[in-house]
Design a protein around this motif. Structure first.
Motif, PDB file in Angstrom:
ATOM      1  N   LEU A   7       0.570   0.549   1.340  1.00 21.84           N
ATOM      2  CA  LEU A   7      -0.191   0.312   2.558  1.00 21.84           C
ATOM      3  C   LEU A   7      -0.357  -1.194   2.710  1.00 21.84           C
ATOM      4  O   LEU A   7      -1.090  -1.824   1.951  1.00 21.84           O
ATOM      5  CB  LEU A   7      -1.556   0.998   2.488  1.00 21.84           C
ATOM      6  N   GLY A  66      -6.282  -2.630  -0.893  1.00 23.84           N
ATOM      7  CA  GLY A  66      -6.878  -1.872  -1.991  1.00 23.84           C
ATOM      8  C   GLY A  66      -7.302  -2.731  -3.156  1.00 23.84           C
ATOM      9  O   GLY A  66      -6.464  -3.299  -3.852  1.00 23.84           O
ATOM     10  N   ILE A  98      -3.249   0.286  -3.103  1.00 28.36           N
ATOM     11  CA  ILE A  98      -2.783   1.475  -2.378  1.00 28.36           C
ATOM     12  C   ILE A  98      -1.266   1.401  -2.270  1.00 28.36           C
ATOM     13  O   ILE A  98      -0.682   0.991  -1.265  1.00 28.36           O
ATOM     14  CB  ILE A  98      -3.460   1.599  -1.004  1.00 28.36           C
ATOM     15  N   ILE A 304      -1.972   9.688   0.270  1.00 30.84           N
ATOM     16  CA  ILE A 304      -1.499   8.361   0.655  1.00 30.84           C
ATOM     17  C   ILE A 304      -0.876   8.361   2.053  1.00 30.84           C
ATOM     18  O   ILE A 304      -0.962   7.373   2.778  1.00 30.84           O
ATOM     19  CB  ILE A 304      -0.501   7.784  -0.386  1.00 30.84           C
ATOM     20  N   ALA A 307      -3.486   7.246   4.492  1.00 34.40           N
ATOM     21  CA  ALA A 307      -4.291   6.118   4.024  1.00 34.40           C
ATOM     22  C   ALA A 307      -4.975   5.373   5.174  1.00 34.40           C
ATOM     23  O   ALA A 307      -6.110   4.907   5.034  1.00 34.40           O
ATOM     24  CB  ALA A 307      -3.425   5.166   3.213  1.00 34.40           C
ATOM     25  N   VAL A 325      -8.050   7.328  -1.938  1.00 28.51           N
ATOM     26  CA  VAL A 325      -6.686   7.638  -1.531  1.00 28.51           C
ATOM     27  C   VAL A 325      -5.936   8.133  -2.767  1.00 28.51           C
ATOM     28  O   VAL A 325      -5.805   7.397  -3.743  1.00 28.51           O
ATOM     29  CB  VAL A 325      -5.983   6.404  -0.928  1.00 28.51           C
ATOM     30  N   ILE A 327      -2.678   9.059  -4.696  1.00 26.85           N
ATOM     31  CA  ILE A 327      -1.342   8.501  -4.556  1.00 26.85           C
ATOM     32  C   ILE A 327      -0.277   9.367  -5.218  1.00 26.85           C
ATOM     33  O   ILE A 327       0.721   9.730  -4.613  1.00 26.85           O
ATOM     34  CB  ILE A 327      -1.309   7.061  -5.119  1.00 26.85           C
TER      35      ILE A 327
END
Length: 330
Positions: A7, A66, A98, A304, A307, A325, A327
């Motif tokens: 992200l 993140g 992230i 994710i 996100a 989130v 993953i």
């Protein structure tokens, strides 16, 4: 390592228009770095602010969103000691979490507490560090004192509730949602008070007119203003942040009359400015975690692929505690 998603923020915008979930090619760790296969990341309000350019730290574009997360070490760079492939680790850094695969300085890692799942492991570090630096290092909270925690149903506030109770304080927790507030009782909150309206009058009533000895305020705005009306003589008002959006001002004569202190708290910056304090503070936090003092309040989990929706949920305050989130494997 396989191709992964991350992200990333490509341009600053108030509506997340500059944020996208991109396919990226993982890179091997450089000297001093550790490559982590991320399993979960927890959102913090500064994550949102950084996508707008509204936070003190302004990472170069593009950056991976993140600040904290957890995963498994998949490679170590030259010179790294203490970590090996397969270790389960928590990560706390300014950005980068992230993503399926991420690189971090070795110092950004710590072991996952025994028995914790990935969402919990992802979401406790920033709250615990902020609470400890605020309440212990800066605020000097003592057993028997009254601690007023604002934004208590958020990730930062819930950690302060837990630590305040562990230190022997009477904890008054404020928030806007009664059902969310109830989740704080098992965490150590003695009294639950709505932040809507004249909470300062309730605080004075609950303390027999004495007021709160320590105020933990990540909200700012009107909440800060009202807190000055219920802080005890000689109390400590801890400025954590301004989630309400308005940065309040203060009349110095009021500080003089009630003899209270207004104390700024930037926990990460405290460690950077005073690196000699870091081992002791981190050791104390690790001890508290082992004792069960800290455990994050996880209010929502997004995959994710959603996100950006998770960031919007944080912006709209749609869940208590931490929004995580998830993953998983790339």
């Amino acid at each position: 390592m396989s191709r992964s998603l991350a992200l990333r923020c490509h341009r600053l915008a108030d509506d997340l228009a500059g944020v996208s979930l991109d396919a990226v090619d993982p890179t091997p760790p450089a000297a001093g770095q550790v490559a982590v296969s991320m399993r979960a990341a927890a959102l913090n309000f500064p994550d949102l602010l950084m996508t707008r350019g509204g936070y003190q730290h302004k990472p170069a574009l593009p950056f991976v969103v993140g600040m904290e997360g957890a995963g498994v070490v998949e490679a170590v760079g030259e010179g790294v000691t203490g970590w090996q492939v397969g270790d389960a680790v928590c990560v706390s850094d300014k950005s980068g979490c992230i993503a399926h695969h991420a690189l971090f300085p070795a110092a950004a890692l710590s072991p996952v507490p025994t028995g914790w799942d990935w969402p919990d492991a992802a979401g406790w570090q920033i709250g615990a560090l902020t609470a400890y630096v605020a309440l212990v290092v800066r605020g000097g909270l003592r057993a028997g004192e009254t601690l007023l925690v604002h934004g208590a149903t958020g990730g930062m506030g819930a950690a302060a509730v837990q630590l305040g109770a562990a230190l022997g304080a009477t904890v008054i927790a404020t928030g806007s949602d009664p059902s969310w507030l109830e989740r704080l009782r098992p965490m150590g909150a003695t009294h639950l008070v709505s932040s809507r309206g004249d909470f300062h009058e309730q605080v004075k009533a609950l303390t027999g007119g004495h007021g709160a000895d320590v105020v933990y305020d990540p909200v700012g705005g009107d909440v800060f203003d009202r807190s000055t009306r219920c802080i005890a003589f000689g109390g400590r008002l801890l400025v954590i942040g301004f989630a309400a959006g308005r940065i309040p001002t203060l009349a110095a004569n009021h500080v003089l009359i009630k003899s209270y202190s207004v104390i700024g708290v930037r926990a990460g910056e405290w460690l950077r400015q005073r690196p000699g304090d870091a081992p002791r503070i981190q050791g104390e936090i690790a001890r508290l975690v082992a004792q069960g003092t800290f455990r994050p309040l996880v209010g929502a989990v997004f995959p994710i692929g959603r996100a950006i929706d998770a960031l919007r949920a944080l912006e709209r305050r749609e869940a208590p505690g931490k929004i995580v989130v998830e993953i998983g494997d790339a």
